[in-house]
Design an enzyme around this catalytic site. Structure first.
Site, PDB file in Angstrom:
ATOM      1  N   HIS A 366       2.193 -18.053   4.165  1.00 18.97           N
ATOM      2  CA  HIS A 366       0.742 -18.099   4.387  1.00 18.97           C
ATOM      3  C   HIS A 366      -0.064 -17.384   3.326  1.00 18.97           C
ATOM      4  O   HIS A 366      -1.296 -17.403   3.385  1.00 18.97           O
ATOM      5  CB  HIS A 366       0.393 -17.508   5.748  1.00 18.97           C
ATOM      6  N   LYS A 558     -15.557 -14.952   8.570  1.00 16.38           N
ATOM      7  CA  LYS A 558     -14.109 -14.871   8.357  1.00 16.38           C
ATOM      8  C   LYS A 558     -13.770 -13.394   8.274  1.00 16.38           C
ATOM      9  O   LYS A 558     -14.668 -12.558   8.221  1.00 16.38           O
ATOM     10  CB  LYS A 558     -13.719 -15.587   7.062  1.00 16.38           C
ATOM     11  N   ARG A 559     -12.490 -13.050   8.282  1.00 16.22           N
ATOM     12  CA  ARG A 559     -12.131 -11.652   8.100  1.00 16.22           C
ATOM     13  C   ARG A 559     -12.775 -11.106   6.828  1.00 16.22           C
ATOM     14  O   ARG A 559     -12.957 -11.835   5.859  1.00 16.22           O
ATOM     15  CB  ARG A 559     -10.601 -11.501   8.025  1.00 16.22           C
ATOM     16  N   LYS A 564     -11.793 -12.545  -0.286  1.00 17.68           N
ATOM     17  CA  LYS A 564     -12.692 -13.568   0.247  1.00 17.68           C
ATOM     18  C   LYS A 564     -14.104 -13.435  -0.335  1.00 17.68           C
ATOM     19  O   LYS A 564     -14.945 -14.307  -0.171  1.00 17.68           O
ATOM     20  CB  LYS A 564     -12.725 -13.501   1.777  1.00 17.68           C
ATOM     21  N   THR A 666      -9.104 -22.382   7.059  1.00 16.93           N
ATOM     22  CA  THR A 666      -9.330 -23.390   8.087  1.00 16.93           C
ATOM     23  C   THR A 666     -10.780 -23.339   8.552  1.00 16.93           C
ATOM     24  O   THR A 666     -11.303 -24.325   9.072  1.00 16.93           O
ATOM     25  CB  THR A 666      -8.409 -23.180   9.307  1.00 16.93           C
ATOM     26  N   LYS A 670     -13.616 -26.325   9.816  1.00 16.83           N
ATOM     27  CA  LYS A 670     -14.456 -26.302  11.021  1.00 16.83           C
ATOM     28  C   LYS A 670     -15.926 -26.505  10.664  1.00 16.83           C
ATOM     29  O   LYS A 670     -16.652 -27.232  11.359  1.00 16.83           O
ATOM     30  CB  LYS A 670     -14.292 -24.969  11.761  1.00 16.83           C
TER      31      LYS A 670
END
Ligand SMILES: *Cc1c(COP(=O)(O)O)cnc(C)c1O
Length: 832
Positions: A366, A558-559, A564, A666, A670
């Protein structure tokens, strides 16, 4: 009676049955009447009423699997981020409308009751939510599957924001009842820890025999949750293990006199399933975590073999009946555990056991972030799993012989590939173990799988090219569109029917042409506007911020993680802020920047990023010069349930990780499914989203993965960008000088330092100019409402590929060798 009248009376019957069951549960299960029942009681009674509908199908399904003795897949994961179950169950059972009407006829607000349910938050982020989407898809596609995980007493912490900073609140989600689980006291396995290994020689065979003795034992007790498929009779099982003291089963101990010590021991062993580790994409090298991983691996392997042995005695048939998918390396101890059981308890020889094990296991990687690759100190094994250490060493010895045979005279290769890392502290490399012990290794998006082959696992790819494959992630459209966005779902149904709920490619075929239909687009925009208004009400209630529903909702949820790049988003916001301050009368496209996400409690930089977002929000939202232009909102406690209300209301999806760092993502799927346009880098599944929706319908900026690697090679110097770009320099100086933290002027210098003085590992400064320019194109397009709506519809219409149904089909055919089983009421099942 006419047909119509029969229909009506059947409807009435149905309603009466639902109401009767609901009231029975309220009275007999919960001990309440309509006067004393709280809203929460009503939710529980409703959940039990729905569970009644699940149980019959569940029994039929499990009986069918037993009768057919078909091959099954076991999806083992340390995380299952399930969210709420009631609404989802009603949708999958096709009972939403019936229950809604029944509840309303009792004078209760249906949505209010659904909102009483606690999230099952047994996961951190994407990895755990993927496991949950996979369960939904496997049940929907009639795949004989089981999820296996840990029944944490405390799930992911609840996040509150106090003075702009994250505060963690324990999530004691089982304090009240969990109406969905059934405890299976009879499904109990002993999990051993510590002790020592004694070796003897079998007198008859002359072989060495190993016995693991003097262990400290913990019991794993099963709790089962039904997983209903959509519009199918299949109901699969999620089995979660809870640690129970073995002392509880050994009353003697209490009679020995040391009662307090006995209770202490009991508490110690039960801590194993107490709490989920709250770190995402980073390892916590704690002994308790190691024990949790073994606890899950061991209990699951024993359960799988117990089920197999009810039907078979020949262990060589195991790979024909069992596939085990490892969700990241976290459950990899299942590999040496399987070897131990096959050799020590089932008395197979090494070669036989190893062949079976490799054919059973498959491993999903992952992440390539080095800080997330699991390495366990050898001394943990020596103390806690001494027999497994012997087995891992033996696996490694055989493996190194294999490397030497394939690549003679290459000691560096051996050092790189060895399962044992020889440092001053020796460590076991769990990814290497997972690859060697599996027949399949997959990444979760095309780019990620390529990086695994070319980079992270290059040596392994050269040795075992046949093991490597890609399975691009997906999401379940039932939860993320049908349930989360009922207005958009109804609109789509109205035009193309509801086939997309079982086959998302229907959107590609039938929704695309509607992107040119003005009437459809007008309705589309109305739906988006309604969803935005609803989110505005929520923002006002939670944050007391007045948000304009006509503004561009620019969303990053998101986290919180440096890779990120929430910080890059902030640099853009401050840039806009400065432009407005310099020129207060200039026109700017009104935007609302919405953030949500949890930071790992020990991750200082991520927690500081949350404070910075809130610092910027305080400055921007209260500045009269800015009024009506930009707002910044940080919504607390990002969770599945909060996510369900954010995606439908979003215009712009921020997917801005440094290229090559986000394995798939992901959240990106969405958003697009709910008609948001993406601004993103060529990273993870963004690339495949671009391929599906078309280059003209997505905003791509920044370096690609090859360029990132190349610039790193050329010695990236962030100061070059800082010195060359006055706007960027100003933003960074402002943040460093305390403009957004007037009470603590140097609060944010660690963030600016990491960019300017510590190498800017994620290359924000390299991508800044490209990002800001791209955002200008976003703003310009947003002014053209029709064109924006058209592109938004084309985004949703391009999402066929990103259903987790497609992903699961690929796993089932390409890795597991498993076919759907058609479950019929009463047990007239058949294999497809
Ligand atoms: C989908 C989802 C994630 C994953 O989001 P990414 O943007 O892919 O990191 C994390 N948390 C929740 C609650 C989600 O629903």
């Amino acid at each position: 009676m006419t047909g119509e009248m029969i229909g009506i009376s059947e409807e009435l019957d149905k309603q009466m049955t639902i109401i009767k069951t609901f009231l029975e549960h309220l009275e007999y299960t919960l001990g309440k009447d309509k006067y004393s029942a709280t809203k929460y009681d009503a939710f529980n009674a409703l959940a039990y009423a729905v569970r009644n509908h699940l149980v019959e199908r569940w029994l039929d399904t499990q009986q069918a699997y037993y009768n057919l003795d078909n091959k099954r897949v076991y999806y083992i994961s340390m995380e299952f981020l399930m969210g709420r179950a009631l609404g989802n169950s009603l949708i999958n059972l096709g009972l939403w409308d019936d229950f809604k009407e029944a509840v309303e006829s009792l004078g209760r607000d249906f949505e209010e009751l659904l909102n009483e349910e606690q999230d099952a938050g047994l996961g951190n982020g994407g990895l755990g939510r993927l496991a949950a989407c996979f369960l939904d898809s496997m049940a929907t596609m009639s795949i004989p599957a089981y999820g296996y995980g840990i029944r944490y007493e405390y799930g992911i912490f609840r996040q509150a924001i106090a003075d702009g900073a994250q505060v963690e609140i324990p999530d004691n989600w089982l304090r009240y009842r969990n109406p969905w689980e059934l405890d299976r006291q009879e499904h109990l396995h002993t999990v051993k820890f510590y002790g020592r290994v004694i070796t003897t020689i079998d007198k008859e065979t002359g072989k060495l025999v190993r016995e693991w003795v003097d262990t400290e034992d913990v019991m794993a007790m099963a709790y089962d949750t039904p997983i209903p498929g959509y519009q199918t009779h299949t109901v699969n099982t999620l089995r979660l293990w809870s640690a129970k003291s073995s002392r509880e089963f050994d009353l003697r101990f209490f009679n020995e006199g040391n009662y307090i010590r006995a209770v202490e021991k009991k508490m110690q062993s039960e801590t194993i399933s107490k709490v989920l580790y709250p770190a995402d994409n980073v390892i916590e090298g704690k002994e308790l975590r190691f024990k949790q991983e073994y606890f899950l691996a061991s209990a699951t392997v024993h359960d799988v073999l117990y089920r197999f042995k009810k039907m078979h005695t020949d262990m060589r048939l195991l790979p024909d009946k069992v596939a085990i998918q490892l969700n990241d390396t976290h459950p990899t101890l299942a590999i040496p555990e399987m070897m131990r059981v096959l050799i020590d308890l089932e008395h197979l020889d090494w070669e036989g056991a190893w062949d079976i094990t490799k054919r059973v296991f498959a491993y999903t990687n992952h992440t390539i972030l080095p800080e997330a690759l699991e390495l366990w100190p050898v001394w943990f094994f020596e103390q806690i799993l001494p027999r497994h250490l012997q087995i891992v060493y033996e696996i490694n010895d055989q493996f190194i012989k294999e490397i030497k045979a394939a690549f003679p005279d290459d000691p560096h290769r051996i050092a790189r590939m060895s399962i044992v890392e020889e440092h001053w502290e020796r460590k076991i490399r769990m990814a290497n173990l997972a690859i060697v012990g599996s027949h399949s290794v997959n990444g979760v998006a095309a780019l990620h799988s390529e990086i695994l082959k070319k980079d992270l696992f290059r040596d392994f790819y050269e040795m075992y090219p046949e093991k490597f494959n890609n399975k691009t992630n997906g999401i379940t459209q039932r939860r993320w569109l049908k349930m989360a966005n009922p207005l958009l779902s109804s609109l789509i149904d109205e035009y193309i029917g509801d086939c997309w709920t079982r086959d998302l490619y229907e959107l590609n075929a039938k929704l695309k042409p509607l992107a040119d239909n003005p009437e459809f687009l007008a309705k589309w925009m109305k739906v988006k506007r309604k969803n935005k208004e609803k989110l505005c009400r929520y923002i006002h209630k939670m944050n007391e911020i007045e948000v304009d529903p006509d503004s561009l909702f620019d969303v990053q949820v998101k986290r919180i993680h440096e890779y990120k790049r929430q910080l890059l988003n902030v640099l853009h916001i401050v840039t806009l802020y400065n432009r407005i301050k310099d020129n207060p009368k200039a026109f700017v496209v009104p935007r609302t920047f919405i953030f949500a996400g949890k930071a790992a409690p020990a991750y200082a930089a991520a927690k500081l990023i949350i404070r910075l977002i809130n610092g910027v929000a305080a400055a921007v939202n209260n500045d009269p010069d800015v009024a009506g232009r930009i707002k910044v909102v940080f919504l607390a406690n990002y969770s599945v349930t909060l996510a369900e209300s954010i995606f439908p209301a979003s215009d712009l999806s921020e997917q801005i990780s440094t290229a090559g760092t986000e394995a798939s993502g992901t959240g990106n799927m969405k958003f697009a499914l709910n008609g948001a346009l993406t601004i993103g880098t060529l990273d993870g599944a963004n690339i495949e989203i671009m391929e599906e929706v078309g280059r003209d319908n997505i905003f791509i900026f920044g370096l690609n993965a090859a360029e990132v690697a190349e610039l790193k090679e050329r010695r990236y110097n962030p100061r070059d960008y800082y010195n060359a770009d006055p706007e960027l320099k100003r933003v960074l100086d402002q943040i460093a000088s305390g403009f957004f933290s007037p009470d603590i002027p140097d609060l944010f210098t660690p963030l600016t330092d990491s960019l300017l003085n510590l190498g800017d590992h994620y290359m924000l400064l390299a991508d800044y100019a490209s990002y800001v320019a791209c955002q200008e194109r976003v703003g310009a397009l947003f002014l053209d409402k029709e064109e924006w709506a058209k592109k938004a519809a084309l985004n949703a219409a391009g999402m066929g590929k990103f259903s987790s149904d497609r992903t699961i089909k690929e796993y089932a055919e390409g890795i597991w060798g498993i076919k759907p089983i058609d479950i019929r009421p009463g047990g007239a099942e058949m294999e497809h």
